[in-house]
Design a protein around this motif. Structure first.
Motif, PDB file in Angstrom:
ATOM      1  N   VAL A  93       0.839  -1.195   0.000  1.00  0.00           N
ATOM      2  CA  VAL A  93       0.000   0.000   0.000  1.00  0.00           C
ATOM      3  C   VAL A  93       0.877   1.249   0.000  1.00  0.00           C
ATOM      4  O   VAL A  93       1.873   1.306   0.718  1.00  0.00           O
ATOM      5  CB  VAL A  93      -0.955   0.014   1.216  1.00  0.00           C
ATOM      6  N   ARG A 101       6.042   3.353   0.289  1.00  0.00           N
ATOM      7  CA  ARG A 101       5.220   2.150   0.125  1.00  0.00           C
ATOM      8  C   ARG A 101       5.592   1.128   1.186  1.00  0.00           C
ATOM      9  O   ARG A 101       6.773   0.835   1.411  1.00  0.00           O
ATOM     10  CB  ARG A 101       5.402   1.539  -1.261  1.00  0.00           C
ATOM     11  N   GLU A 129      -9.531   0.325   3.620  1.00  0.00           N
ATOM     12  CA  GLU A 129      -9.760   1.373   2.635  1.00  0.00           C
ATOM     13  C   GLU A 129     -10.091   2.693   3.318  1.00  0.00           C
ATOM     14  O   GLU A 129      -9.674   3.773   2.856  1.00  0.00           O
ATOM     15  CB  GLU A 129     -10.889   0.944   1.705  1.00  0.00           C
ATOM     16  N   ARG A 172      -6.980   4.413   4.451  1.00  0.00           N
ATOM     17  CA  ARG A 172      -6.283   5.064   3.337  1.00  0.00           C
ATOM     18  C   ARG A 172      -6.955   6.384   2.975  1.00  0.00           C
ATOM     19  O   ARG A 172      -6.293   7.398   2.749  1.00  0.00           O
ATOM     20  CB  ARG A 172      -6.269   4.125   2.132  1.00  0.00           C
TER      21      ARG A 172
END
Length: 505
Positions: free
Chosen positions: A23, A76, A412, A415
């Motif tokens: 991610v 990342r 999600e 994020r």
């Protein structure tokens, strides 16, 4: 232990790993914190232990943020199970020109970050640096202690096996004597004996200032229009909206979130009425601001769905899909006209990528630096929105699943949270509330900004319908639902019962 390896390949040799997670995250302290949270959830889903893996994630992410940050670039996080017993943690940043090296000082610390990578060296079985692809580098660490958690009823041979042993460990004497920490010495019911006792030890309390009243104002009506699926809620006239705002102030409610309902004839493909300075929402903002001034935080829904003839939250492209970037241009215009009208806070709710940053820029560039943003950070594609569609006279065709979040997803939301905060959100929101208390709790634990939750129309309608049937106690159910939302971590709750509940607190 402490083997350090440097090579230029960015791939793990050998067979493809069975489990992989990756991610991108913002190169900020919030991004580093989010890396640990995401790693926690991923390890839990894989059935892997947290130690020492989470410490390694935290140290590597902090190092990337502190020493590998390039403005506008992310880092990342990667997690790879390279064998049933080995977890490899990878953190890639865009400062390939800065490689950690051992400094020749007495302490043997690492030159770039010092104690951080020294801790990595102590915790990891192996660690290293991989250079490339340009301009990147990857710092990785692996641990052979990352074995799957035992399942299927296997026991720990060191665990107590008899009831007598378990009682002794928990604090209860096996000789008949008791002490605090186990029954009968410990009796939690003592703190539930009277209403006064329960009030005294309550861990969470609702307060009128926790509450925000959502309100609908409809163009072209002379009397309030009841919303059939939401008993007690109406589409206001301009006059009754002003009255409702005054009542909210008198009850101690903190804010009001305004939704405009234009005449059907004014709806079009791009939601022109939403950016008309004399559109119904902008007029309502001015009305309420003139009536209550700064005694109530005036918020406005920043979205196109009420104003488009197709009912979507954005502009459609030639294929009928919501065009994210074209929609952002419209959101920037909406932010300006709502701020010009006197709103204290805007609530971009369309779930377009980049919406918070565009709105922040639009506000700042037009002299509205003091207008805050309540970001709809985790807005799920929910079946509980049904009554709201009637409340705003929605013209929706199809659904909103391509831009609102999937109810199955938690990571999600984290994020989305990181992105919204990086773009300038002052407050964040979870919507709906009750079906997503786990998301609310996770977000509340992750941030240092105020967190709101929206108890939406379907949640309201369920309680009202069940109470009307006599199946539940209405007042107790309302307070229980709101207390649960606050307990999960909400600092602010948008609820259609705001004024009613505030009067009773």
């Amino acid at each position: 232990m402490n083997q350090r390896i440097t090579r230029t390949s960015s791939s793990v040799t050998g067979p493809a790993p069975a489990l992989r997670f990756s991610v991108p995250l913002s190169a900020t302290r919030r991004g580093a914190r989010l890396a640990r949270l995401l790693a926690t959830e991923q390890l839990r889903s894989w059935g892997l232990p947290f130690d020492p893996s989470l410490l390694l994630v935290a140290e590597l992410a902090a190092n990337a943020v502190l020493h590998g940050r390039v403005a506008g670039r992310c880092f990342r996080l990667g997690l790879v199970v390279t064998s049933p017993a080995t977890l490899r943690i990878e953190v890639t940043d865009t400062r390939g020109d800065r490689l950690p090296v051992r400094a020749p000082d007495a302490g043997g610390l690492l030159a770039e970050s010092g104690r951080g990578l020294l801790l990595v060296a102590e915790l990891a079985d192996r660690w290293g640096i991989e250079e490339g692809p340009v301009p990147c580098k990857t710092v990785w660490a692996s641990s052979i202690s990352a074995r799957p958690l035992r399942t299927g009823g296997l026991s720990d041979p060191s665990a107590p096996t008899t009831r007598r042993q378990r009682q002794g460990q928990s604090g209860r004497s096996v000789g008949g004597m008791t002490k605090y920490g186990s029954f009968p010495g410990a009796r939690p019911r003592r703190l539930r004996t009277t209403p006064a006792m329960r009030r005294m030890v309550a861990e969470h309390r609702l307060h009128p200032s926790d509450l925000i009243l959502p309100a609908f104002v409809r163009e072209g009506i002379s009397e309030p229009v009841p919303i059939s699926a939401m008993p007690g809620v109406v589409q206001h006239t301009r006059d009754t909206l002003r009255k409702a705002a005054v009542e909210a102030v008198e009850a101690g409610v903190a804010g009001i979130m305004l939704f405009g309902v234009p005449e059907d004839a004014k709806k079009d493909a791009v939601g022109t009425a939403g950016t008309d300075p004399d559109g119904i929402l902008q007029v309502a903002i001015r009305d309420v601001r003139a009536e209550v001034g700064d005694d109530l935080v005036i918020m406005s829904d920043l979205c196109l769905d009420e104003y488009t003839d197709h009912g979507h939250c954005g502009v459609l492209d030639a294929d009928g899909r919501v065009d994210n970037d074209a929609t952002l241009e419209r959101y920037a215009e909406m932010a300006q006209v709502q701020a010009d009208a006197g709103v204290h806070a805007v609530g971009p709710s369309g779930m377009m990528d980049g919406q918070v940053g565009v709105v922040r820029d639009a506000l700042d560039q037009t002299g509205h630096e003091d207008v805050s943003i309540l970001a709809y950070t985790a807005k799920y594609s929910s079946a509980f929105y049904g009554p709201f569609r009637e409340a705003v006279g929605s013209s929706l065709k199809g659904d909103r699943k391509t831009y609102q979040q999937d109810p199955a997803n938690l990571r999600e939301s984290l994020r989305e949270l990181a992105l919204d905060l990086d773009e300038g959100a002052d407050m964040v929101m979870v919507k709906p509330a009750l079906p997503y208390l786990d998301v609310l709790a996770k977000i509340a634990d992750s941030v240092d900004v105020p967190v709101a939750a929206y108890q939406i129309s379907g949640e309201y309608a369920m309680i009202e319908a069940a109470a009307e049937k006599g199946w539940i106690d209405r007042d107790k159910a309302i307070l229980e639902a709101l207390t649960g939302i606050k307990r999960a971590g909400a600092n602010m709750i948008l609820t259609y019962w705001a004024t009613e509940v505030a009067r009773g607190l």
